[in-house]
Design a protein around this motif. Sequence first.
Motif, PDB file in Angstrom:
ATOM      1  N   ASP A 248       0.834  -1.208   0.000  1.00 19.35           N
ATOM      2  CA  ASP A 248       0.000   0.000   0.000  1.00 19.35           C
ATOM      3  C   ASP A 248       0.870   1.261   0.000  1.00 19.35           C
ATOM      4  O   ASP A 248       0.545   2.240  -0.681  1.00 19.35           O
ATOM      5  N   LEU A 249       1.962   1.231   0.770  1.00 22.31           N
ATOM      6  CA  LEU A 249       2.896   2.372   0.799  1.00 22.31           C
ATOM      7  C   LEU A 249       3.460   2.633  -0.590  1.00 22.31           C
ATOM      8  O   LEU A 249       3.535   3.781  -1.044  1.00 22.31           O
TER       9      LEU A 249
ATOM     10  N   ILE B 249      10.638   9.513  -6.440  1.00 19.02           N
ATOM     11  CA  ILE B 249      11.511   9.414  -5.271  1.00 19.02           C
ATOM     12  C   ILE B 249      12.958   9.420  -5.747  1.00 19.02           C
ATOM     13  O   ILE B 249      13.344   8.626  -6.609  1.00 19.02           O
ATOM     14  N   ASP B 250      13.765  10.324  -5.170  1.00 19.94           N
ATOM     15  CA  ASP B 250      15.171  10.442  -5.563  1.00 19.94           C
ATOM     16  C   ASP B 250      16.102   9.647  -4.656  1.00 19.94           C
ATOM     17  O   ASP B 250      17.168   9.213  -5.086  1.00 19.94           O
ATOM     18  N   ARG B 251      15.700   9.498  -3.401  1.00 22.23           N
ATOM     19  CA  ARG B 251      16.602   8.891  -2.425  1.00 22.23           C
ATOM     20  C   ARG B 251      15.781   8.231  -1.322  1.00 22.23           C
ATOM     21  O   ARG B 251      14.760   8.779  -0.899  1.00 22.23           O
ATOM     22  N   ILE B 252      16.252   7.082  -0.835  1.00 17.66           N
ATOM     23  CA  ILE B 252      15.612   6.385   0.280  1.00 17.66           C
ATOM     24  C   ILE B 252      16.686   6.061   1.315  1.00 17.66           C
ATOM     25  O   ILE B 252      17.709   5.460   0.985  1.00 17.66           O
ATOM     26  N   ILE B 253      16.429   6.477   2.553  1.00 19.51           N
ATOM     27  CA  ILE B 253      17.340   6.202   3.669  1.00 19.51           C
ATOM     28  C   ILE B 253      16.525   5.462   4.722  1.00 19.51           C
ATOM     29  O   ILE B 253      15.423   5.898   5.078  1.00 19.51           O
ATOM     30  N   SER B 254      17.059   4.362   5.238  1.00 23.49           N
ATOM     31  CA  SER B 254      16.288   3.545   6.174  1.00 23.49           C
ATOM     32  C   SER B 254      17.085   3.119   7.390  1.00 23.49           C
ATOM     33  O   SER B 254      18.312   2.947   7.326  1.00 23.49           O
ATOM     34  N   SER B 255      16.348   2.896   8.459  1.00 26.97           N
ATOM     35  CA  SER B 255      16.876   2.188   9.620  1.00 26.97           C
ATOM     36  C   SER B 255      17.317   0.804   9.149  1.00 26.97           C
ATOM     37  O   SER B 255      16.717   0.233   8.234  1.00 26.97           O
ATOM     38  N   PRO B 256      18.343   0.232   9.774  1.00 27.90           N
ATOM     39  CA  PRO B 256      18.769  -1.112   9.381  1.00 27.90           C
ATOM     40  C   PRO B 256      17.855  -2.225   9.916  1.00 27.90           C
ATOM     41  O   PRO B 256      18.019  -3.381   9.551  1.00 27.90           O
ATOM     42  N   TYR B 257      16.882  -1.883  10.773  1.00 28.83           N
ATOM     43  CA  TYR B 257      15.990  -2.902  11.327  1.00 28.83           C
ATOM     44  C   TYR B 257      15.173  -3.540  10.202  1.00 28.83           C
ATOM     45  O   TYR B 257      14.705  -2.849   9.284  1.00 28.83           O
TER      46      TYR B 257
ATOM     47  N   LEU C   7       8.523  -0.100  -2.501  1.00 27.22           N
ATOM     48  CA  LEU C   7       8.670   1.236  -3.085  1.00 27.22           C
ATOM     49  C   LEU C   7      10.046   1.396  -3.726  1.00 27.22           C
ATOM     50  O   LEU C   7      10.169   1.960  -4.820  1.00 27.22           O
ATOM     51  N   ALA C   8      11.076   0.902  -3.065  1.00 25.13           N
ATOM     52  CA  ALA C   8      12.433   0.997  -3.613  1.00 25.13           C
ATOM     53  C   ALA C   8      12.514   0.278  -4.951  1.00 25.13           C
ATOM     54  O   ALA C   8      13.092   0.794  -5.913  1.00 25.13           O
ATOM     55  N   LYS C   9      11.916  -0.894  -4.998  1.00 21.81           N
ATOM     56  CA  LYS C   9      11.934  -1.681  -6.241  1.00 21.81           C
ATOM     57  C   LYS C   9      11.169  -0.958  -7.344  1.00 21.81           C
ATOM     58  O   LYS C   9      11.654  -0.822  -8.461  1.00 21.81           O
ATOM     59  N   LYS C  10       9.980  -0.477  -7.010  1.00 24.87           N
ATOM     60  CA  LYS C  10       9.134   0.217  -7.984  1.00 24.87           C
ATOM     61  C   LYS C  10       9.796   1.503  -8.481  1.00 24.87           C
ATOM     62  O   LYS C  10       9.701   1.862  -9.648  1.00 24.87           O
ATOM     63  N   SER C  11      10.496   2.202  -7.582  1.00 30.48           N
ATOM     64  CA  SER C  11      11.142   3.478  -7.923  1.00 30.48           C
ATOM     65  C   SER C  11      12.535   3.289  -8.513  1.00 30.48           C
ATOM     66  O   SER C  11      13.147   4.250  -8.957  1.00 30.48           O
ATOM     67  N   ASN C  12      13.042   2.063  -8.421  1.00 32.58           N
ATOM     68  CA  ASN C  12      14.392   1.753  -8.865  1.00 32.58           C
ATOM     69  C   ASN C  12      15.428   2.631  -8.140  1.00 32.58           C
ATOM     70  O   ASN C  12      16.326   3.209  -8.743  1.00 32.58           O
ATOM     71  N   VAL C  13      15.247   2.735  -6.814  1.00 30.62           N
ATOM     72  CA  VAL C  13      16.143   3.516  -5.965  1.00 30.62           C
ATOM     73  C   VAL C  13      16.730   2.576  -4.926  1.00 30.62           C
ATOM     74  O   VAL C  13      15.996   1.860  -4.239  1.00 30.62           O
ATOM     75  N   GLU C  14      18.043   2.583  -4.807  1.00 31.47           N
ATOM     76  CA  GLU C  14      18.700   1.744  -3.812  1.00 31.47           C
ATOM     77  C   GLU C  14      18.497   2.331  -2.417  1.00 31.47           C
ATOM     78  O   GLU C  14      18.567   3.535  -2.218  1.00 31.47           O
ATOM     79  N   VAL C  15      18.244   1.450  -1.454  1.00 29.63           N
ATOM     80  CA  VAL C  15      18.018   1.886  -0.078  1.00 29.63           C
ATOM     81  C   VAL C  15      19.358   2.066   0.625  1.00 29.63           C
ATOM     82  O   VAL C  15      20.184   1.155   0.652  1.00 29.63           O
TER      83      VAL C  15
ATOM     84  N   SER D 252      20.327  19.045   2.665  1.00 26.36           N
ATOM     85  CA  SER D 252      21.495  19.708   2.075  1.00 26.36           C
ATOM     86  C   SER D 252      21.845  19.140   0.690  1.00 26.36           C
ATOM     87  O   SER D 252      22.609  19.742  -0.044  1.00 26.36           O
ATOM     88  N   ARG D 253      21.293  18.000   0.352  1.00 27.28           N
ATOM     89  CA  ARG D 253      21.573  17.369  -0.943  1.00 27.28           C
ATOM     90  C   ARG D 253      20.735  17.990  -2.048  1.00 27.28           C
ATOM     91  O   ARG D 253      19.792  18.730  -1.803  1.00 27.28           O
ATOM     92  N   ASN D 254      21.040  17.606  -3.287  1.00 23.64           N
ATOM     93  CA  ASN D 254      20.304  18.126  -4.431  1.00 23.64           C
ATOM     94  C   ASN D 254      19.023  17.357  -4.739  1.00 23.64           C
ATOM     95  O   ASN D 254      18.360  17.646  -5.719  1.00 23.64           O
ATOM     96  N   ASN D 255      18.692  16.366  -3.923  1.00 21.36           N
ATOM     97  CA  ASN D 255      17.482  15.574  -4.159  1.00 21.36           C
ATOM     98  C   ASN D 255      16.240  16.383  -3.777  1.00 21.36           C
ATOM     99  O   ASN D 255      16.234  17.079  -2.773  1.00 21.36           O
ATOM    100  N   ASN D 256      15.195  16.251  -4.585  1.00 20.25           N
ATOM    101  CA  ASN D 256      13.947  16.952  -4.296  1.00 20.25           C
ATOM    102  C   ASN D 256      13.029  16.155  -3.388  1.00 20.25           C
ATOM    103  O   ASN D 256      12.313  16.718  -2.571  1.00 20.25           O
ATOM    104  N   ASN D 257      13.008  14.836  -3.563  1.00 26.26           N
ATOM    105  CA  ASN D 257      12.098  13.973  -2.811  1.00 26.26           C
ATOM    106  C   ASN D 257      12.851  12.819  -2.177  1.00 26.26           C
ATOM    107  O   ASN D 257      13.242  11.875  -2.854  1.00 26.26           O
ATOM    108  N   THR D 258      13.034  12.908  -0.868  1.00 27.10           N
ATOM    109  CA  THR D 258      13.747  11.881  -0.111  1.00 27.10           C
ATOM    110  C   THR D 258      12.765  11.175   0.805  1.00 27.10           C
ATOM    111  O   THR D 258      11.887  11.807   1.392  1.00 27.10           O
ATOM    112  N   VAL D 259      12.946   9.869   0.944  1.00 30.95           N
ATOM    113  CA  VAL D 259      12.162   9.077   1.884  1.00 30.95           C
ATOM    114  C   VAL D 259      13.094   8.639   3.011  1.00 30.95           C
ATOM    115  O   VAL D 259      14.200   8.166   2.757  1.00 30.95           O
ATOM    116  N   ILE D 260      12.626   8.808   4.245  1.00 29.42           N
ATOM    117  CA  ILE D 260      13.353   8.330   5.422  1.00 29.42           C
ATOM    118  C   ILE D 260      12.432   7.358   6.151  1.00 29.42           C
ATOM    119  O   ILE D 260      11.288   7.697   6.457  1.00 29.42           O
ATOM    120  N   VAL D 261      12.939   6.153   6.404  1.00 21.70           N
ATOM    121  CA  VAL D 261      12.136   5.123   7.079  1.00 21.70           C
ATOM    122  C   VAL D 261      12.714   4.873   8.463  1.00 21.70           C
ATOM    123  O   VAL D 261      13.898   4.568   8.600  1.00 21.70           O
TER     124      VAL D 261
END
Length: 179
Positions: free
Chosen positions: A31-32, A41-49, A59-67, A123-132
Amino acid sequence: MKKIYVIRHCEAEGQSPEAQLTDRGNEQALDLSEFFSNIKIDRIISSPYKRALDSIKPLAKKSNVEVEIDRKLTERILSTKNFSDWFEKLRNTFDDIALKFEGGESSREAMERIVEVVEEAFSRNNNNTVIVTHGNLMSLLLMYFNKDFGYDNWKNLSNPDVFLLINENNKVTLQRIWK
């Protein structure tokens, strides 16, 4: 204008770093992914849990963005002791952000580490970042930007939950956008 989507992980089987998503949590992760389908999505940053990583995998797979994994996004440890009045102790740390219990970290310490991740992302040049991340840490971030965000708001978070932080001309606004 830069946007950061702060996500609380989907429903999980427990609190350990290895806790898996429930069947419902796996559905929520899909659903997410759908929720973000019209956002680049330009960037995805996640907790290691595991529960955080599994929440964002679709979402990472669909967006083709490495976590990217960042240990600063792990859940806050309230204490290494088990408290029968855990909720009351947690409430107290929202009222006194310097309060620290044995083996744990204060709200201020936890807040500083997630704010560091957010400031670096802005501070980065990314417009849309996801933080999990996790509920308590997310709440402390939201409290940083909105002093009125507190214990009762934490209790009302859902799994998952999504807040949008918008940085426009170095002014950050936030809003809850999860349905």
